[in-house]
Scaffold this motif. Structure first.
Motif, PDB file in Angstrom:
ATOM      1  N   ILE A   1       0.831  -1.210   0.000  1.00  0.00           N
ATOM      2  CA  ILE A   1       0.000   0.000   0.000  1.00  0.00           C
ATOM      3  C   ILE A   1       0.868   1.265   0.000  1.00  0.00           C
ATOM      4  O   ILE A   1       0.588   2.232  -0.714  1.00  0.00           O
ATOM      5  N   VAL A   2       1.931   1.266   0.797  1.00  0.00           N
ATOM      6  CA  VAL A   2       2.801   2.438   0.902  1.00  0.00           C
ATOM      7  C   VAL A   2       3.725   2.556  -0.307  1.00  0.00           C
ATOM      8  O   VAL A   2       4.166   3.649  -0.659  1.00  0.00           O
ATOM      9  N   GLY A   3       4.016   1.427  -0.952  1.00  0.00           N
ATOM     10  CA  GLY A   3       4.871   1.455  -2.139  1.00  0.00           C
ATOM     11  C   GLY A   3       6.337   1.249  -1.851  1.00  0.00           C
ATOM     12  O   GLY A   3       7.200   1.822  -2.516  1.00  0.00           O
ATOM     13  N   VAL A   4       6.639   0.423  -0.831  1.00  0.00           N
ATOM     14  CA  VAL A   4       8.026   0.100  -0.507  1.00  0.00           C
ATOM     15  C   VAL A   4       8.165  -1.413  -0.461  1.00  0.00           C
ATOM     16  O   VAL A   4       7.196  -2.151  -0.607  1.00  0.00           O
ATOM     17  N   SER A   5       9.385  -1.884  -0.242  1.00  0.00           N
ATOM     18  CA  SER A   5       9.589  -3.318  -0.138  1.00  0.00           C
ATOM     19  C   SER A   5       9.247  -3.798   1.275  1.00  0.00           C
ATOM     20  O   SER A   5       9.243  -3.014   2.230  1.00  0.00           O
ATOM     21  N   ARG A   6       8.979  -5.087   1.400  1.00  0.00           N
ATOM     22  CA  ARG A   6       8.703  -5.633   2.725  1.00  0.00           C
ATOM     23  C   ARG A   6       9.930  -5.506   3.628  1.00  0.00           C
ATOM     24  O   ARG A   6       9.804  -5.315   4.839  1.00  0.00           O
ATOM     25  N   ALA A   7      11.115  -5.594   3.006  1.00  0.00           N
ATOM     26  CA  ALA A   7      12.349  -5.439   3.782  1.00  0.00           C
ATOM     27  C   ALA A   7      12.414  -4.060   4.425  1.00  0.00           C
ATOM     28  O   ALA A   7      12.873  -3.908   5.572  1.00  0.00           O
ATOM     29  N   ASN A   8      11.951  -3.020   3.696  1.00  0.00           N
ATOM     30  CA  ASN A   8      11.911  -1.681   4.276  1.00  0.00           C
ATOM     31  C   ASN A   8      11.061  -1.664   5.533  1.00  0.00           C
ATOM     32  O   ASN A   8      11.477  -1.140   6.579  1.00  0.00           O
ATOM     33  N   LEU A   9       9.869  -2.230   5.426  1.00  0.00           N
ATOM     34  CA  LEU A   9       8.942  -2.206   6.556  1.00  0.00           C
ATOM     35  C   LEU A   9       9.506  -2.988   7.750  1.00  0.00           C
ATOM     36  O   LEU A   9       9.379  -2.576   8.899  1.00  0.00           O
ATOM     37  N   THR A  10      10.129  -4.126   7.461  1.00  0.00           N
ATOM     38  CA  THR A  10      10.714  -4.934   8.533  1.00  0.00           C
ATOM     39  C   THR A  10      11.761  -4.136   9.307  1.00  0.00           C
ATOM     40  O   THR A  10      11.793  -4.159  10.543  1.00  0.00           O
ATOM     41  N   GLN A  11      12.604  -3.406   8.570  1.00  0.00           N
ATOM     42  CA  GLN A  11      13.661  -2.657   9.236  1.00  0.00           C
ATOM     43  C   GLN A  11      13.110  -1.461   9.999  1.00  0.00           C
ATOM     44  O   GLN A  11      13.659  -1.058  11.033  1.00  0.00           O
ATOM     45  N   TRP A  12      12.000  -0.886   9.528  1.00  0.00           N
ATOM     46  CA  TRP A  12      11.364   0.185  10.303  1.00  0.00           C
ATOM     47  C   TRP A  12      10.791  -0.371  11.607  1.00  0.00           C
ATOM     48  O   TRP A  12      10.959   0.224  12.664  1.00  0.00           O
ATOM     49  N   GLU A  13      10.113  -1.507  11.507  1.00  0.00           N
ATOM     50  CA  GLU A  13       9.476  -2.072  12.701  1.00  0.00           C
ATOM     51  C   GLU A  13      10.488  -2.567  13.723  1.00  0.00           C
ATOM     52  O   GLU A  13      10.215  -2.574  14.920  1.00  0.00           O
ATOM     53  N   THR A  14      11.632  -3.017  13.273  1.00  0.00           N
ATOM     54  CA  THR A  14      12.653  -3.494  14.211  1.00  0.00           C
ATOM     55  C   THR A  14      13.529  -2.359  14.734  1.00  0.00           C
ATOM     56  O   THR A  14      14.401  -2.585  15.579  1.00  0.00           O
ATOM     57  N   GLY A  15      13.309  -1.149  14.210  1.00  0.00           N
ATOM     58  CA  GLY A  15      14.065   0.001  14.688  1.00  0.00           C
ATOM     59  C   GLY A  15      15.474   0.096  14.154  1.00  0.00           C
ATOM     60  O   GLY A  15      16.297   0.841  14.705  1.00  0.00           O
ATOM     61  N   ARG A  16      15.754  -0.614  13.060  1.00  0.00           N
ATOM     62  CA  ARG A  16      17.114  -0.537  12.499  1.00  0.00           C
ATOM     63  C   ARG A  16      17.345   0.804  11.832  1.00  0.00           C
ATOM     64  O   ARG A  16      18.455   1.308  11.804  1.00  0.00           O
TER      65      ARG A  16
END
Length: 406
Positions: free
Chosen positions: A28-43
């Motif tokens: 929906i946001v238009g990014v990769s799942r890897a992007n979202l994972t790293q945001w959620e993990t605080g990297r």
């Protein structure tokens, strides 16, 4: 103090409350799942643009945007320069190995070059390969043998220099290639480089600060006293616009512009190019004044150092229509370069630009990414060049030579 982990925890809470998967939100946001994972993990933190998209999606009433901004707030005045948690040397080594891993090779295993977007499939391009060579020079270690890449790139010259993906005159492509070849090898002389750069320019180039600044930076390195360098300097100073009595660079200079605004990206690029000229020993009062005025405006500017895009309508010989080229500017990286060598820049201002620069860093890849998640090779070149400039300008006393004995 708000941290990236706090932002990630709130993002994860909002996603789960909405009953969505990481893949759903990423799509929906238009990014990769890897992007979202790293945001959620605080990297690392989502960019300003992506934080707004996420906030709108979850209808968080700016709570997520405010949280992300609090986490990336600059350190207090006099604080340390923003860090990724490791040394800059480690960051550079990771970038070097990552770029080496993205190098395209032909069927015989010979190094051919790089593609523009490192995470997509496709052939190498002239401009991307020039950026890759320059990045390797900045990173400073022989991660790959550049000899074959340099030869292949040099062989692509035309009557108009290097053209990139479209025909006709492409001064930004020629300047990038000439700069890369001149810095990485002896295959191109300064005289030949200046000649190619001269042939790539036309009347259209004289109205575009980006093209002028890019060409001048290369020309100043090859021949600070060359007629081309003097002409480009005069042209770059001439395209400034008057903003309430302050001469700065906008996106372009054309008659009947509607509500022009000063551009941080173009002003920073121009300051960097003109300072390159001053570094060679050139002592023009008008150049020094332009650098001082542009730098002061960048210091006082309160807006975020976000990246911006610009459309260039490049005229083509014999064609009825110009070729439209979209140019993206990594504003934060150019602001860091512009401020790094300026005297008495408040550390809080430099930290703010560095915060924006690190915001785009993909720690798992060792590369820098655009807001969409794309990995344009030029972003990593701009980032490491800016970081190297800042590191050299703000060396701690233990790294300086001892004073000479009297």
């Amino acid at each position: 103090m708000v941290t990236a982990e706090d932002v990630g925890a709130e993002l994860r809470r909002l996603r789960k409350a909405a009953g969505q998967t990481q893949a759903d939100v990423a799509r929906i946001v238009g990014v990769s799942r890897a992007n979202l994972t790293q945001w959620e993990t605080g990297r690392y933190l989502p960019s300003v643009e992506n934080a707004r998209l996420l906030d709108d999606h979850f209808r968080a009433a700016n709570a997520l945007v405010d949280l992300a901004e609090a986490a990336r707030s600059p350190a207090p005045a006099g604080g340390a320069v923003v860090s990724t948690g490791g040394s800059l040397l480690e960051v550079f080594r990771l970038a070097g190995h990552s770029l080496a891993g993205h190098l395209i090779r032909d069927e015989n295993g010979r190094a051919a070059g790089w593609r523009h977007n490192l995470q997509q499939r496709g052939e190498q391009t002239t401009l991307a390969t020039a950026y890759g060579i320059s990045a390797m020079v900045v990173l400073g270690e022989p991660y790959i043998d550049l000899h074959t890449v340099v030869e292949e790139l040099y062989a692509k010259r035309t009557d108009f220099g290097w053209q990139g993906r479209s025909a006709g005159r492409r001064p930004e492509a020629t300047a990038a290639v000439v700069d890369a070849l001149f810095r990485a090898s002896t295959i191109l002389s300064a005289e030949e480089g200046l000649e190619h750069l001269q042939h790539s320019l036309d009347d259209y180039s004289r109205t575009r600060p980006f093209l002028l600044a890019t060409a001048l930076r290369t020309s100043a390195r090859l021949g600070p006293d060359a007629p081309l360098t003097r002409a480009l300097t005069d042209d770059l100073l001439a395209v400034r616009l008057d903003f309430d009595g302050v001469p700065l660079w906008g996106e372009k200079k054309e008659p009947r512009l509607v509500a022009p605004e000063p551009s941080a990206a173009h002003t920073a690029r121009a300051v960097v190019a003109l300072r390159e000229l001053l570094r060679t020993g050139e002592d023009r009062a008008d150049v020094r004044e332009a650098v001082e005025v542009g730098t002061q405006w960048l210091v006082e500017r309160a807006h975020p150092d976000d990246g911006v895009s610009e459309d260039l309508a490049l005229p083509q010989p014999g064609a009825r229509h110009a070729v439209r080229v979209n140019i993206k500017h990594f504003t934060a990286a150019w602001v860091v370069q512009a401020l790094a060598e300026a005297p008495q820049v408040p550390m809080i201002r430099l930290n703010r630009a560095l915060s924006s620069l690190w915001e785009r860093y993909e720690a798992s890849l060792g590369l820098w990414a655009w807001g969409s998640g794309d990995l344009p090779i030029w972003m990593t070149l701009d980032a490491v060049t800016a970081l190297r400039s800042a590191a050299l300008a703000f060396a701690a006393p233990p790294f300086l030579p001892p004073p000479a004995a009297e």
